[in-house]
Every structure is written in structure tokens, then in C-alpha cells.
Motif scaffolding. Structure first.
Motif, PDB file in Angstrom:
ATOM      1  N   ILE A 211       0.861  -1.194   0.000  1.00  0.00           N
ATOM      2  CA  ILE A 211       0.000   0.000   0.000  1.00  0.00           C
ATOM      3  C   ILE A 211       0.889   1.232   0.000  1.00  0.00           C
ATOM      4  O   ILE A 211       1.718   1.416   0.901  1.00  0.00           O
ATOM      5  CB  ILE A 211      -0.934   0.000   1.224  1.00  0.00           C
ATOM      6  N   ILE A 212       0.705   2.095  -1.008  1.00  0.00           N
ATOM      7  CA  ILE A 212       1.563   3.284  -1.126  1.00  0.00           C
ATOM      8  C   ILE A 212       0.852   4.555  -0.670  1.00  0.00           C
ATOM      9  O   ILE A 212       1.477   5.600  -0.503  1.00  0.00           O
ATOM     10  CB  ILE A 212       2.098   3.442  -2.565  1.00  0.00           C
ATOM     11  N   GLY A 213      -0.459   4.481  -0.466  1.00  0.00           N
ATOM     12  CA  GLY A 213      -1.207   5.651  -0.045  1.00  0.00           C
ATOM     13  C   GLY A 213      -2.699   5.393  -0.196  1.00  0.00           C
ATOM     14  O   GLY A 213      -3.123   4.251  -0.435  1.00  0.00           O
ATOM     15  N   TYR A 214      -3.479   6.468  -0.097  1.00  0.00           N
ATOM     16  CA  TYR A 214      -4.934   6.326  -0.106  1.00  0.00           C
ATOM     17  C   TYR A 214      -5.559   7.383  -1.022  1.00  0.00           C
ATOM     18  O   TYR A 214      -4.962   8.431  -1.308  1.00  0.00           O
ATOM     19  CB  TYR A 214      -5.479   6.447   1.318  1.00  0.00           C
ATOM     20  N   THR A 215      -6.768   7.101  -1.435  1.00  0.00           N
ATOM     21  CA  THR A 215      -7.471   7.963  -2.391  1.00  0.00           C
ATOM     22  C   THR A 215      -8.056   9.194  -1.702  1.00  0.00           C
ATOM     23  O   THR A 215      -8.166   9.262  -0.469  1.00  0.00           O
ATOM     24  CB  THR A 215      -8.615   7.192  -3.062  1.00  0.00           C
ATOM     25  N   THR A 216      -8.471  10.134  -2.536  1.00  0.00           N
ATOM     26  CA  THR A 216      -9.164  11.323  -2.033  1.00  0.00           C
ATOM     27  C   THR A 216     -10.645  11.042  -1.808  1.00  0.00           C
ATOM     28  O   THR A 216     -11.341  11.864  -1.209  1.00  0.00           O
ATOM     29  CB  THR A 216      -9.024  12.481  -3.033  1.00  0.00           C
ATOM     30  N   SER A 217     -11.144   9.915  -2.300  1.00  0.00           N
ATOM     31  CA  SER A 217     -12.566   9.599  -2.206  1.00  0.00           C
ATOM     32  C   SER A 217     -12.953   9.227  -0.782  1.00  0.00           C
ATOM     33  O   SER A 217     -12.105   8.958   0.066  1.00  0.00           O
ATOM     34  CB  SER A 217     -12.909   8.440  -3.146  1.00  0.00           C
ATOM     35  N   THR A 218     -14.250   9.202  -0.516  1.00  0.00           N
ATOM     36  CA  THR A 218     -14.781   8.811   0.784  1.00  0.00           C
ATOM     37  C   THR A 218     -15.740   7.638   0.602  1.00  0.00           C
ATOM     38  O   THR A 218     -16.671   7.746  -0.205  1.00  0.00           O
ATOM     39  CB  THR A 218     -15.509   9.989   1.454  1.00  0.00           C
ATOM     40  N   PRO A 219     -15.571   6.509   1.340  1.00  0.00           N
ATOM     41  CA  PRO A 219     -14.447   6.274   2.245  1.00  0.00           C
ATOM     42  C   PRO A 219     -13.147   6.064   1.471  1.00  0.00           C
ATOM     43  O   PRO A 219     -13.180   5.600   0.336  1.00  0.00           O
ATOM     44  CB  PRO A 219     -14.866   4.995   2.979  1.00  0.00           C
ATOM     45  N   ILE A 220     -12.059   6.400   2.102  1.00  0.00           N
ATOM     46  CA  ILE A 220     -10.784   6.300   1.397  1.00  0.00           C
ATOM     47  C   ILE A 220     -10.462   4.839   1.096  1.00  0.00           C
ATOM     48  O   ILE A 220     -10.818   3.939   1.857  1.00  0.00           O
ATOM     49  CB  ILE A 220      -9.638   6.961   2.193  1.00  0.00           C
ATOM     50  N   GLN A 221      -9.794   4.610  -0.010  1.00  0.00           N
ATOM     51  CA  GLN A 221      -9.405   3.275  -0.450  1.00  0.00           C
ATOM     52  C   GLN A 221      -7.878   3.224  -0.622  1.00  0.00           C
ATOM     53  O   GLN A 221      -7.269   4.227  -1.008  1.00  0.00           O
ATOM     54  CB  GLN A 221     -10.081   2.923  -1.775  1.00  0.00           C
ATOM     55  N   PRO A 222      -7.272   2.080  -0.347  1.00  0.00           N
ATOM     56  CA  PRO A 222      -5.825   1.977  -0.528  1.00  0.00           C
ATOM     57  C   PRO A 222      -5.448   1.901  -2.006  1.00  0.00           C
ATOM     58  O   PRO A 222      -6.190   1.357  -2.829  1.00  0.00           O
ATOM     59  CB  PRO A 222      -5.474   0.672   0.191  1.00  0.00           C
ATOM     60  N   ILE A 223      -4.305   2.462  -2.336  1.00  0.00           N
ATOM     61  CA  ILE A 223      -3.707   2.331  -3.666  1.00  0.00           C
ATOM     62  C   ILE A 223      -2.425   1.522  -3.504  1.00  0.00           C
ATOM     63  O   ILE A 223      -1.632   1.760  -2.584  1.00  0.00           O
ATOM     64  CB  ILE A 223      -3.415   3.708  -4.291  1.00  0.00           C
ATOM     65  N   THR A 224      -2.236   0.535  -4.360  1.00  0.00           N
ATOM     66  CA  THR A 224      -1.117  -0.396  -4.202  1.00  0.00           C
ATOM     67  C   THR A 224      -0.067  -0.202  -5.291  1.00  0.00           C
ATOM     68  O   THR A 224      -0.294   0.458  -6.304  1.00  0.00           O
ATOM     69  CB  THR A 224      -1.617  -1.847  -4.252  1.00  0.00           C
ATOM     70  N   CYS A 225       1.053  -0.841  -5.053  1.00  0.00           N
ATOM     71  CA  CYS A 225       2.123  -0.881  -6.052  1.00  0.00           C
ATOM     72  C   CYS A 225       1.612  -1.490  -7.350  1.00  0.00           C
ATOM     73  O   CYS A 225       1.973  -1.034  -8.445  1.00  0.00           O
ATOM     74  CB  CYS A 225       3.285  -1.686  -5.486  1.00  0.00           C
ATOM     75  N   ARG A 226       0.758  -2.497  -7.241  1.00  0.00           N
ATOM     76  CA  ARG A 226       0.194  -3.140  -8.430  1.00  0.00           C
ATOM     77  C   ARG A 226      -0.597  -2.127  -9.277  1.00  0.00           C
ATOM     78  O   ARG A 226      -0.605  -2.201 -10.497  1.00  0.00           O
ATOM     79  CB  ARG A 226      -0.689  -4.306  -7.998  1.00  0.00           C
ATOM     80  N   ASP A 227      -1.272  -1.197  -8.629  1.00  0.00           N
ATOM     81  CA  ASP A 227      -2.030  -0.173  -9.353  1.00  0.00           C
ATOM     82  C   ASP A 227      -1.123   0.708 -10.206  1.00  0.00           C
ATOM     83  O   ASP A 227      -1.544   1.237 -11.235  1.00  0.00           O
ATOM     84  CB  ASP A 227      -2.818   0.708  -8.376  1.00  0.00           C
ATOM     85  N   LEU A 228       0.130   0.858  -9.791  1.00  0.00           N
ATOM     86  CA  LEU A 228       1.100   1.667 -10.535  1.00  0.00           C
ATOM     87  C   LEU A 228       1.869   0.854 -11.571  1.00  0.00           C
ATOM     88  O   LEU A 228       2.683   1.403 -12.319  1.00  0.00           O
ATOM     89  CB  LEU A 228       2.088   2.328  -9.568  1.00  0.00           C
ATOM     90  N   SER A 229       1.665  -0.481 -11.567  1.00  0.00           N
ATOM     91  CA  SER A 229       2.242  -1.384 -12.579  1.00  0.00           C
ATOM     92  C   SER A 229       3.765  -1.425 -12.580  1.00  0.00           C
ATOM     93  O   SER A 229       4.387  -1.650 -13.624  1.00  0.00           O
ATOM     94  CB  SER A 229       1.731  -0.994 -13.986  1.00  0.00           C
ATOM     95  N   VAL A 230       4.371  -1.237 -11.403  1.00  0.00           N
ATOM     96  CA  VAL A 230       5.836  -1.350 -11.338  1.00  0.00           C
ATOM     97  C   VAL A 230       6.264  -2.552 -10.497  1.00  0.00           C
ATOM     98  O   VAL A 230       7.457  -2.727 -10.223  1.00  0.00           O
ATOM     99  CB  VAL A 230       6.488  -0.063 -10.782  1.00  0.00           C
ATOM    100  N   ASP A 231       5.312  -3.406 -10.082  1.00  0.00           N
ATOM    101  CA  ASP A 231       5.660  -4.555  -9.251  1.00  0.00           C
ATOM    102  C   ASP A 231       6.566  -5.536  -9.988  1.00  0.00           C
ATOM    103  O   ASP A 231       7.482  -6.113  -9.393  1.00  0.00           O
ATOM    104  CB  ASP A 231       4.404  -5.263  -8.735  1.00  0.00           C
TER     105      ASP A 231
END
Length: 543
Positions: A211-231
Motif C-alpha cells: 500500500i503506497i497511499g490512499y485515495t481522495t474519495s470517501t471512504p478512502i481506499q488503498p492504492i497499491t504498487c500493483r495499481d502503478l504497474s511497477v511490481d
């Protein structure tokens, strides 16, 4: 030093099972690691300690000396240790390969660049950091909240100026300005992942889960390394680093040196892959957990062995007369003076660590690591105290005498392994709530009376329940200098308040980090760093 191919041959490994880094260092090949999985597994002896003091207790030196003594006594034994970080090497410690008659070699190489594992971890960590800022710069398609970025850059050096920084300065083409912080490389979650991953596919999966951080949306959701496609790219950077390193002790025995997550904010043990490789090659594997039983051993028992699928059979608790006197109230600058009253007053701290080991169903053996200023009366008093408790104990001098000076300790360890073994116990089930897990460790291991949670921690625990992170083990981060979360409370504090300040998910490594107090993830250099005492003209062990 012996050629590493000869050291490997004693483990049943051929030259084809090794990728050689000169004559005295090697990595095991992926094929060799796969083949070792089918071999019978030997016993594991964990080296832990009483609560550390600034005087130093010598767990690594004792682990190496014990392994050498076990080999001298006829046992097929190997040691498995963490890789040193260059930050402490150039800072206060000046090295992390043992000392005197109990070292792993080639010490110069291991302490510095070794086989490049820590560089690979640094590169993978910072590739992900660069991808995060690149995503922000190119429109932030993932909706990442720049105020909720949890991933930090890292460097394998002590540099207090990097604890807080502002990046992206310079103009519209230089990124999005935001606050940033650096960790030292062993504090990176990438290092923890490297230390628990079983193979390349498992490594890839775990990196993707970060998990690299969280979204601006409510409720907040995690953003992962996989989402950035560099895994996948990170996995490629780590494809050699994941394989354990083989070196040797000063007496020519086998030493696996691999992985190195910090013990205060991570697991504090060498890699599971290295431990399992050693268990497949040796009848007895001696391994070490950072700091005392409340930090290192507890995590080894409840997290590391659970992920690794093995159980320790015995635990050596390293104690010194100096440390016991310090916990008995003797000033830190006066530890070289005999003081049997302070020694008696400090023994409850040692008792706490013995109790912690016994609580987990592991046989304790106390190693009284002898220092030059210790008197015979002090050494005898510690051993006699252990014997009254029915605990095996022996005086050892691994620094001064190598394996020869640890033979009594080796006898005690072998007797412990040959005797009746209690059933191994973990403090909690993965099905327990995170609060139940935290409070089990705080009460059973730290001696806490109450556990309180600050608002930030309560909110994160609530989010963890919502995100399905309840079934992870807990990795508690607190001071190493006290059984409590207050570094100034020596001895064996009882019924104290334990405060949880923050909770941080390490989704890739597979555990929840529980923060109590202020935890340092980027050390600073002392006024006179060890780096000022290096001599490039001195004889080197480098192959």
C-alpha cells in the motif's frame, strides 16, 4: 579463509549450486533452493537477549561463537544472520559481523557492498517512489491523495537531514511539490518483503500488495504498487537479491547472511529463505533476532516462524553482568566495577526474558557473555541464579576465545535439544482481533497493565477492519531499551500503561506495524562517526 566451494561441499552443495562472487562469497541458485525444499529440516536455535543497554551485549558474536563451538563438539551446525546496513557500520557500530574470535568472513565485504542486496532493495524502493510522483505529475489518474502518501524513499546511510524534506521544487517540469521523508534501507517494507518471500513469484505478489497511499474519495481506499504497474520491474531488480548468500565463520564453518529488516519497526531477523536453506543443510541452525526477547524473539515466535512454517527448539538468551547491573541501577559509566547488590537487583530483567521464552514453549539457555571487567563472583552469581530457576546456563567468551570459549554453552544447547521438548506456543491466533493480538503481547511479554489507543490508532484499526486486514499478525514497534514503551524504565516494570500511537499496514510483508512511542526509521551520525576511523590502506579480506 577457505574457498567457498569447499564450505558449500560440507553442506551437500556443489559448485553448480552456487553463483560465485569471488572465491569467498556465493549466492545459492534458484534450482538449489528448490531442491533443498525436499530435504529433512534440522533444529533451529534462536539467539536472543535480555533488554539491551548502551554497553552492548554481543548477540551476534555469541551466535557465531556458539555455532563454532557446536561444530567443534561434532555437530553439523550453521549460522544464519542478517546483512549489516552501511548506516550503522559508518555510524556507531562500526560493523555487524561479530568480533574477535567469532566473526563471519569476509567481514569487510559483508559490512560494505557484499553482493549488492541492500543496493537492490534501495533501487526497488525508490523506483516505486518515483512511480508515485510520476503518476501525480501526469494527471493523478488513480486519485491518490498527496497528503495520504505513506511510501517513503530510502537510502542505506545514516542521514538525519533526510528525515523530512520537500521535493518537486524547481518549476512546472520538476514534479508536484510535497513533503517527503527518507527511511534507512533496512526500514523499508521492501526489505521486510525480501526477508519473508519464499520465491520469485511470492516476491512479485507481495510487492504488488504494498500500500503506497490512499485515495481522495470517501471512504478512502488503498492504492497499491500493483495499481502503478511497477511490481514486475521491482521484482526484476530483486531477482538476485532474493537468493541467500553463503559465507563462512572465522573457523571455516558455514554462514548464511541474508536480509536485514530492523527489529524495532520490522522483523529483526535474517530471511526465511536463508533459515530454511540452512535447516535443510545442517542439523542445527543458529539464528539471531534483534534486541531482546520482547522485540526480536517475540516477533520470531509469533510472526517469522508462522510465515516460515518452522518452530524453534531452543532459545539462547545472551546476558552480561554489565547489563544486569545497569538494570539494577548501576550508572552506565560505572559498569566495570563489581557490584553484587546491583547485579541482584537487575536479575528480574533477565527473569522476564526467560519467562518470555518459556511462555512460547521454547527451552531457554542463558549465555553469560563474559567481558574483561567481569569478576568471577559476578559470573558465578548469574549462573547460580539460573540454576536455581532450573534454567541451563553457561559462561562464554566468544569474542576472546572463539568456539573454544563457547564449548560449555554448546554442551548446554545440545542437552536442551536432546531433552524433553515442550509444545511450541504462539501468543495469539490469527483469527483474534488486532486489539486482542496487541494486548496479548503487551500484557504477556511487556508486563503491561493497561493498553490505551490514541485517536489516530483507533481510526486506523477501524479502517483495517473495513479493509479485511484483521487476520494479520502484529509487529510492535517500541523502544528496545525497556520492556515497557518508556526507554527510561529499566529492570522489569510491571502493570504499566502501554500506549499505541499509530498503526501502519505492511500489506506486502503481511503484518500490521503497531507504533508505541517515537520510532526512529532514519538514524543520525554521532559526533565522531565510525566512518572517520576507516583506513583504506589497511589489509583487507576482500577476495
Amino acid at each position: 579463509m577457505r574457498p567457498i566451494v569447499d564450505v558449500a561441499a560440507e553442506l551437500g552443495l556443489s559448485e553448480d549450486d552456487l553463483d560465485l562472487y569471488g572465491r569467498h562469497k556465493a549466492k545459492l541458485t534458484a534450482d538449489a533452493l528448490e531442491r533443498l525444499r525436499s530435504r529433512p529440516q534440522g533444529d533451529v536455535v534462536l539467539v536472543t537477549g535480555m533488554t539491551p543497554t548502551t554497553a552492548g551485549e554481543g548477540k551476534t558474536t555469541t551466535a557465531i561463537g556458539l555455532t563454532q563451538a557446536l561444530r567443534q563438539s561434532g555437530a553439523n551446525a550453521a549460522v544464519a544472520l542478517r546483512e549489516p546496513s552501511m548506516g550503522p557500520v559508518f555510524g556507531i557500530k562500526g560493523g555487524g559481523t561479530g568480533g574477535g574470535g567469532s566473526q563471519v568472513l569476509p567481514a569487510d565485504d559483508i559490512n560494505l557492498h557484499f553482493t549488492g542486496d541492500l543496493h537492490a532493495v534501495t533501487a526497488a524502493n525508490n523506483l516505486l517512489a518515483a512511480a508515485i510522483d510520476n503518476s501525480l505529475f501526469h494527471g493523478n489518474a488513480l486519485g491518490l491523495d498527496s497528503r495520504r502518501i505513506t511510501w517513503r524513499r530510502c537510502i542505506d546511510m545514516n542521514d538525519r537531514a533526510l528525515r523530512g524534506a520537500v521535493i518537486g521544487m524547481g518549476g512546472t517540469s520538476d514534479g508536484i511539490p510535497r513533503e517527503e521523508a527518507f527511511d534507512i534501507t533496512p526500514a523499508s517494507e521492501v526489505m521486510a518483503i525480501l526477508s519473508v518471500a519464499s520465491n520469485l513469484d511470492d516476491l512479485h505478489r507481495r510487492l504488488g500488495d504494498v500500500i503506497i497511499g490512499y485515495t481522495t474519495s470517501t471512504p478512502i481506499q488503498p492504492i497499491t504498487c500493483r495499481d502503478l504497474s511497477v511490481d514486475s520491474a521491482m521484482t526484476v531488480l530483486l531477482q538476485d537479491a532474493i537468493r541467500p548468500n553463503l559465507v563462512q565463520t572465522g573457523e571455516g564453518g558455514s554462514a548464511f547472511v541474508h536480509g536485514g529488516p530492523f527489529a524495532n519497526i520490522a522483523l529483526g531477523c535474517n530471511s526465511i529463505a536463508a533459515t530454511r536453506a540452512s535447516m535443510a543443510c545442517a542439523d542445527i541452525t543458529v539464528t539471531e533476532a534483534g534486541f531482546g526477547s520482547d522485540l526480536g524473539a517475540e516477533k520470531f515466535f509469533n510472526v517469522v516462524s508462522r510465515i516460515g512454517g518452522f518452530e524453534p527448539q531452543a532459545a539462547v538468551i545472551v546476558a552480561t553482568a554489565r547489563a544486569i547491573k545497569r538494570h539494577g541501577g548501576r550508572p552506565a559509566k560505572e559498569l566495570e566495577v563489581e557490584d553484587l547488590a546491583a547485579l541482584e537487583a537487575g536479575l528480574p530483567n533477565l527473569d522476564a526474558h526467560i519467562d518470555n521464552v518459556v511462555k512460547h514453549g521454547v527451552v531457554p539457555v542463558v549465555a553469560v557473555n563474559q567481558f574483561p571487567s567481569d569478576t568471577q563472583a559476578e559470573l558465578d552469581a548469574v549462573v547460580a541464579h539460573c540454576q536455581r530457576r532450573g534454567v541451563r546456563a553457561a559462561v562464554a567468551n566468544p569474542y576472546g576465545g572463539g568456539g573454544d570459549a563457547c564449548l560449555d554453552l554448546a554442551i548446554q544447547v545440545r542437552e536442551a535439544l536432546a531433552g524433553e521438548r515442550p509444545e511450541f506456543q504462539r501468543l495469539y491466533s490469527l483469527e483474534d482481533s488486532l486489539k486482542d493480538k496487541i494486548e496479548s503481547v503487551a500484557r504477556e511479554v511487556y508486563g503491561a497493565g493497561t493498553v490505551t489507543y490514541l485517536r489516530r490508532a483507533e481510526l486506523t484499526l477501524r479502517r483495517a477492519r473495513r479493509l479485511g486486514q484483521q487476520e494479520w499478525p502484529v509487529c510492535i514497534a517500541k523502544t528496545q531499551y525497556s520492556l515497557s514503551d518508556d526507554a527510561g524504565r529499566l529492570g522489569r516494570p510491571q502493570e504499566h500503561e502501554f500506549t499505541v500511537r499509530d498503526v501502519r499496514p505492511s500489506a506486502g510483508a503481511g503484518f500490521m506495524v503497531i507504533i508505541s512511542g517515537e520510532i526512529m526509521t532514519m538514524p543520525g551520525l554521532p559526533s565522531t562517526p565510525a566512518a572517520t576511523r576507516f583506513d583504506h590502506t589497511a589489509a583487507s579480506h576482500t577476495a
